[in-house]
Design a protein around this motif. Structure first.
Motif, PDB file in Angstrom:
ATOM      1  N   ASN A 146       0.798  -1.228   0.000  1.00  0.00           N
ATOM      2  CA  ASN A 146       0.000   0.000   0.000  1.00  0.00           C
ATOM      3  C   ASN A 146       0.824   1.269   0.000  1.00  0.00           C
ATOM      4  N   HIS A 147       2.101   1.159   0.389  1.00  0.00           N
ATOM      5  CA  HIS A 147       2.890   2.389   0.486  1.00  0.00           C
ATOM      6  C   HIS A 147       4.305   2.166  -0.042  1.00  0.00           C
ATOM      7  N   ASP A 148       4.905   3.250  -0.518  1.00  0.00           N
ATOM      8  CA  ASP A 148       6.282   3.195  -0.993  1.00  0.00           C
ATOM      9  C   ASP A 148       7.232   2.958   0.180  1.00  0.00           C
ATOM     10  N   THR A 149       8.304   2.236  -0.090  1.00  0.00           N
ATOM     11  CA  THR A 149       9.350   1.982   0.895  1.00  0.00           C
ATOM     12  C   THR A 149      10.700   2.235   0.242  1.00  0.00           C
ATOM     13  N   ASP A 150      11.743   2.273   1.042  1.00  0.00           N
ATOM     14  CA  ASP A 150      13.084   2.429   0.462  1.00  0.00           C
ATOM     15  C   ASP A 150      13.378   1.314  -0.526  1.00  0.00           C
ATOM     16  N   GLY A 151      12.912   0.101  -0.199  1.00  0.00           N
ATOM     17  CA  GLY A 151      13.145  -1.022  -1.107  1.00  0.00           C
ATOM     18  C   GLY A 151      12.381  -0.894  -2.402  1.00  0.00           C
ATOM     19  N   SER A 152      11.102  -0.544  -2.317  1.00  0.00           N
ATOM     20  CA  SER A 152      10.320  -0.401  -3.554  1.00  0.00           C
ATOM     21  C   SER A 152      10.816   0.779  -4.377  1.00  0.00           C
ATOM     22  N   ASN A 153      11.260   1.836  -3.709  1.00  0.00           N
ATOM     23  CA  ASN A 153      11.783   2.989  -4.451  1.00  0.00           C
ATOM     24  C   ASN A 153      13.066   2.653  -5.195  1.00  0.00           C
ATOM     25  N   LEU A 154      13.914   1.813  -4.587  1.00  0.00           N
ATOM     26  CA  LEU A 154      15.136   1.386  -5.285  1.00  0.00           C
ATOM     27  C   LEU A 154      14.791   0.585  -6.535  1.00  0.00           C
ATOM     28  N   ILE A 155      13.872  -0.351  -6.400  1.00  0.00           N
ATOM     29  CA  ILE A 155      13.457  -1.158  -7.554  1.00  0.00           C
ATOM     30  C   ILE A 155      12.859  -0.272  -8.630  1.00  0.00           C
ATOM     31  N   LYS A 156      12.009   0.652  -8.218  1.00  0.00           N
ATOM     32  CA  LYS A 156      11.394   1.591  -9.161  1.00  0.00           C
ATOM     33  C   LYS A 156      12.461   2.384  -9.911  1.00  0.00           C
ATOM     34  N   LYS A 157      13.431   2.906  -9.192  1.00  0.00           N
ATOM     35  CA  LYS A 157      14.489   3.715  -9.804  1.00  0.00           C
ATOM     36  C   LYS A 157      15.252   2.925 -10.859  1.00  0.00           C
ATOM     37  N   ILE A 158      15.574   1.678 -10.555  1.00  0.00           N
ATOM     38  CA  ILE A 158      16.347   0.865 -11.496  1.00  0.00           C
ATOM     39  C   ILE A 158      15.509   0.487 -12.714  1.00  0.00           C
ATOM     40  N   THR A 177       7.076  -6.335  -2.615  1.00  0.00           N
ATOM     41  CA  THR A 177       7.871  -5.116  -2.761  1.00  0.00           C
ATOM     42  C   THR A 177       8.081  -4.783  -4.236  1.00  0.00           C
ATOM     43  N   VAL A 178       8.266  -5.798  -5.057  1.00  0.00           N
ATOM     44  CA  VAL A 178       8.325  -5.577  -6.507  1.00  0.00           C
ATOM     45  C   VAL A 178       6.980  -5.037  -6.994  1.00  0.00           C
ATOM     46  N   ALA A 179       5.899  -5.619  -6.513  1.00  0.00           N
ATOM     47  CA  ALA A 179       4.560  -5.145  -6.909  1.00  0.00           C
ATOM     48  C   ALA A 179       4.361  -3.682  -6.514  1.00  0.00           C
ATOM     49  N   ARG A 180       4.847  -3.307  -5.328  1.00  0.00           N
ATOM     50  CA  ARG A 180       4.712  -1.907  -4.909  1.00  0.00           C
ATOM     51  C   ARG A 180       5.496  -0.982  -5.829  1.00  0.00           C
ATOM     52  N   ALA A 181       6.696  -1.388  -6.225  1.00  0.00           N
ATOM     53  CA  ALA A 181       7.482  -0.565  -7.150  1.00  0.00           C
ATOM     54  C   ALA A 181       6.723  -0.351  -8.450  1.00  0.00           C
ATOM     55  N   LEU A 182       6.129  -1.416  -8.966  1.00  0.00           N
ATOM     56  CA  LEU A 182       5.377  -1.315 -10.217  1.00  0.00           C
ATOM     57  C   LEU A 182       4.124  -0.457 -10.033  1.00  0.00           C
ATOM     58  N   LYS A 183       3.449  -0.606  -8.892  1.00  0.00           N
ATOM     59  CA  LYS A 183       2.258   0.199  -8.628  1.00  0.00           C
ATOM     60  C   LYS A 183       2.613   1.680  -8.524  1.00  0.00           C
ATOM     61  N   SER A 184       3.768   1.975  -7.935  1.00  0.00           N
ATOM     62  CA  SER A 184       4.212   3.357  -7.823  1.00  0.00           C
ATOM     63  C   SER A 184       4.500   3.960  -9.195  1.00  0.00           C
ATOM     64  N   ILE A 185       5.085   3.145 -10.081  1.00  0.00           N
ATOM     65  CA  ILE A 185       5.319   3.609 -11.453  1.00  0.00           C
ATOM     66  C   ILE A 185       3.982   3.876 -12.150  1.00  0.00           C
ATOM     67  N   GLU A 186       3.045   2.952 -11.975  1.00  0.00           N
ATOM     68  CA  GLU A 186       1.727   3.128 -12.585  1.00  0.00           C
ATOM     69  C   GLU A 186       1.043   4.389 -12.045  1.00  0.00           C
ATOM     70  N   TYR A 218       1.456 -11.138  -7.022  1.00  0.00           N
ATOM     71  CA  TYR A 218       1.674 -11.368  -8.450  1.00  0.00           C
ATOM     72  C   TYR A 218       0.335 -11.629  -9.137  1.00  0.00           C
ATOM     73  N   GLN A 219      -0.439 -12.553  -8.586  1.00  0.00           N
ATOM     74  CA  GLN A 219      -1.707 -12.910  -9.214  1.00  0.00           C
ATOM     75  C   GLN A 219      -2.706 -11.759  -9.191  1.00  0.00           C
ATOM     76  N   LYS A 220      -2.730 -11.001  -8.101  1.00  0.00           N
ATOM     77  CA  LYS A 220      -3.756  -9.961  -7.945  1.00  0.00           C
ATOM     78  C   LYS A 220      -3.382  -8.641  -8.608  1.00  0.00           C
ATOM     79  N   TYR A 221      -2.085  -8.323  -8.637  1.00  0.00           N
ATOM     80  CA  TYR A 221      -1.717  -7.024  -9.204  1.00  0.00           C
ATOM     81  C   TYR A 221      -0.795  -7.131 -10.418  1.00  0.00           C
ATOM     82  N   VAL A 222       0.326  -7.821 -10.295  1.00  0.00           N
ATOM     83  CA  VAL A 222       1.327  -7.779 -11.364  1.00  0.00           C
ATOM     84  C   VAL A 222       0.777  -8.383 -12.655  1.00  0.00           C
ATOM     85  N   ALA A 223       0.236  -9.599 -12.583  1.00  0.00           N
ATOM     86  CA  ALA A 223      -0.227 -10.273 -13.798  1.00  0.00           C
ATOM     87  C   ALA A 223      -1.298  -9.478 -14.550  1.00  0.00           C
ATOM     88  N   PRO A 224      -2.326  -8.961 -13.883  1.00  0.00           N
ATOM     89  CA  PRO A 224      -3.342  -8.221 -14.649  1.00  0.00           C
ATOM     90  C   PRO A 224      -2.912  -6.840 -15.108  1.00  0.00           C
TER      91      PRO A 224
END
Length: 502
Positions: A146-158, A177-186, A218-224
């Motif tokens: 639900n929220h950005d973290t240092d880890g998700s922000n690093l993944i997003k940046k890369i 955490t990967v899903a959060r990075a992708l959601k933040s990009i979206e 993955y099933q609920k957010y990344v795949a769709p």
């Protein structure tokens, strides 16, 4: 991969078929590790540090999973979305959380052997560099995104940077955490004019290597929402390197996973990093995880295991896949290699899987087995691990180093049915050890599914006849395997793919 006690039920999960990713042969793969800190993640991490010169680590991220989460510190109660875990644990405020300092602890131990490792191979990252990669991702609950973290922000940046090379996202725990990075990009770009370009850029770069689904993100957010992100999904083959190995690995190969082998080659006399490696009955205990009882010798004996027997490195195939040993599996994961063999899903062209339909012939059981595409590499993988353990403490001249293998012709050949093909390779050994050559057919990797005869298979130059019944377009995969006579013996390869011509 989680928990010996519920592993049998997880084993029932199955996938369908694998992967195809071209890479620049001279470039090291960029990769980010996400981990929930289970005992098998820690052992995977320790071994991975010894191979950290083989790929380009760009992130080390703490994440949660169905088996491990911190809680939000407010007493919020949570029930897993995953059926097995919900039944096992019910409603919880936190679950078996090992904390967010353990990676730094092992990097400090790596720092003590780093001066010796760099005597044996170039490219090892400095301990300071590795520590600077560590971030805390989404850890409060299983699947929390639900929220950005240092880890998700690093993944997003890369994922958004200007380097177009693939980024392999290793999922050792949950995908959240990967899903959060992708959601933040979206969230940032979906309403912008360049959203389609951003989505394509990220989808073209991101490659997820997941060992089971350890949360629902993955099933609920990344795949769709990101259907063109490529996924390598390992649901069966990893068990040969995970908790269920006594049931999966043939008796003849279990020597490499037994206590005597680990005591001699890994645990003792190889420096502080490997003395910390977790084994059955070793007396060690992970703080924060009451179910890590593997160090209790009585617990080992309850499962008919001996002191220092292997516990699990269920996530290691995710980085084994990135080690270039000449098998070409990063070109197409269906070729098979140290990270297993998967095939493209019949329903999703961006997803590659193992599962019940992806088998290799096991010469010990004389059956097609779902785990054998990974199990078949255990002897060479363990010998390689033992050599790296020596690198932690021995001078160059007293340790062994792998041979370098080359072909004297292209990797891809064409030949007509009935035509004889000359195969030719050569190898050099940095330690001047004698070398043994072996050519063999990887039948399951090719589309011609019958056996071919290889003459002079134990020589650098061999001959193979393309069978008369081979059809145009079918492929035959031929492996040149070269093993040195050092201690421990080390093996490298080259793969020749013969395509049948009209």
């Amino acid at each position: 991969m989680k928990l010996l006690v519920c592993a049998a039920s997880i084993l029932l999960l199955l996938g369908q078929p694998i992967f195809a990713q071209k890479k620049q042969p001279s470039a090291k793969a960029r990769t980010i590790v996400t981990t929930d800190g289970e005992v098998d993640d820690v052992d995977t991490f320790i071994r991975m540090l010894l191979y950290s010169n083989e790929f380009n680590l760009v992130g080390l991220v703490y994440s949660s999973s169905q088996w491990h989460y911190k809680g939000d510190g407010k007493g919020t109660r949570f029930t897993s979305e995953m059926e097995n875990t919900a039944k096992r644990y019910g409603e919880r405020t936190d679950l078996r959380w090992p904390g967010t300092t353990w990676m730094e602890t092992y990097i400090d131990k790596y720092a003590q052997v780093y001066p010796n490792l760099i005597k044996h191979a170039s490219g090892y990252p400095s301990p300071t560099y590795l520590k600077n990669l560590v971030r805390v991702g989404n850890i409060d609950f299983e699947g929390e995104m639900n929220h950005d973290t240092d880890g998700s922000n690093l993944i997003k940046k890369i994922l958004l940077d200007n380097d177009p090379s693939p980024v392999y996202l290793q999922i050792w725990g949950g995908t959240n955490t990967v899903a959060r990075a992708l959601k933040s990009i979206e969230d940032q770009y979906k309403t912008s004019a360049n959203w389609a370009a951003i989505q394509k850029k990220v989808s073209d770069k991101a490659i997820i290597y997941a060992v089971l689904d350890q949360d629902a993100t993955y099933q609920k957010y990344v795949a769709p929402n990101w259907p063109r992100i490529r996924v390598l999904y390992n649901s069966d083959q990893f068990w040969s390197f995970a908790y269920l190995w006594p049931r999966v690995v043939p008796t003849e190969l279990q020597t490499y996973l037994k206590g005597a082998w680990f005591a001699d080659y890994i645990k003792f006399g190889h420096g502080p990093l490997l003395s910390s490696y977790f084994l059955w009955g070793d007396g060690q205990k992970i703080a924060g995880d009451p179910e890590h009882t593997h160090g209790d010798l009585a617990e080992a004996q309850k499962y008919k295991l001996s002191q220092y027997d292997f516990i699990s490195e269920g996530d290691s195939p995710a980085y084994f896949y990135l080690i270039d040993v000449g098998l070409r599996s990063m070109e197409d994961v269906s070729y098979g290699g140290w990270g297993g063999r998967m095939v493209r899903s019949a329903t999703n062209p961006y997803r590659w899987e193992d599962g019940k339909t992806v088998t290799d012939y096991d010469p010990y059981t004389k059956k097609q087995e779902t785990a054998y595409p990974q199990t078949r590499w255990i002897p060479v993988l363990q010998n390689d691990f033992a050599a790296r353990a020596d690198w932690c403490v021995k001078p160059y001249k007293e340790a062994n180093h792998a041979p370098a293998v080359t072909l004297n012709h292209p990797h891809d050949l064409r030949a007509k049915p009935g035509q004889q093909v000359t195969l030719s390779g050569s190898a050099t050994d940095p330690d001047k050890d004698k070398l043994a050559y072996r050519w063999w057919q990887y039948e399951e990797a090719g589309t011609y599914k019958e056996n071919v005869t290889i003459n002079q298979a134990d020589q650098a130059k061999a001959l193979v006849n393309v069978p008369g019944n081979a059809l145009a377009g079918q492929t035959i995969h031929l492996i040149l395997e070269v093993t040195d006579q050092g201690t421990p013996a080390l093996t490298r390869y080259q793969r020749v793919i013969v395509t049948v011509a009209n």
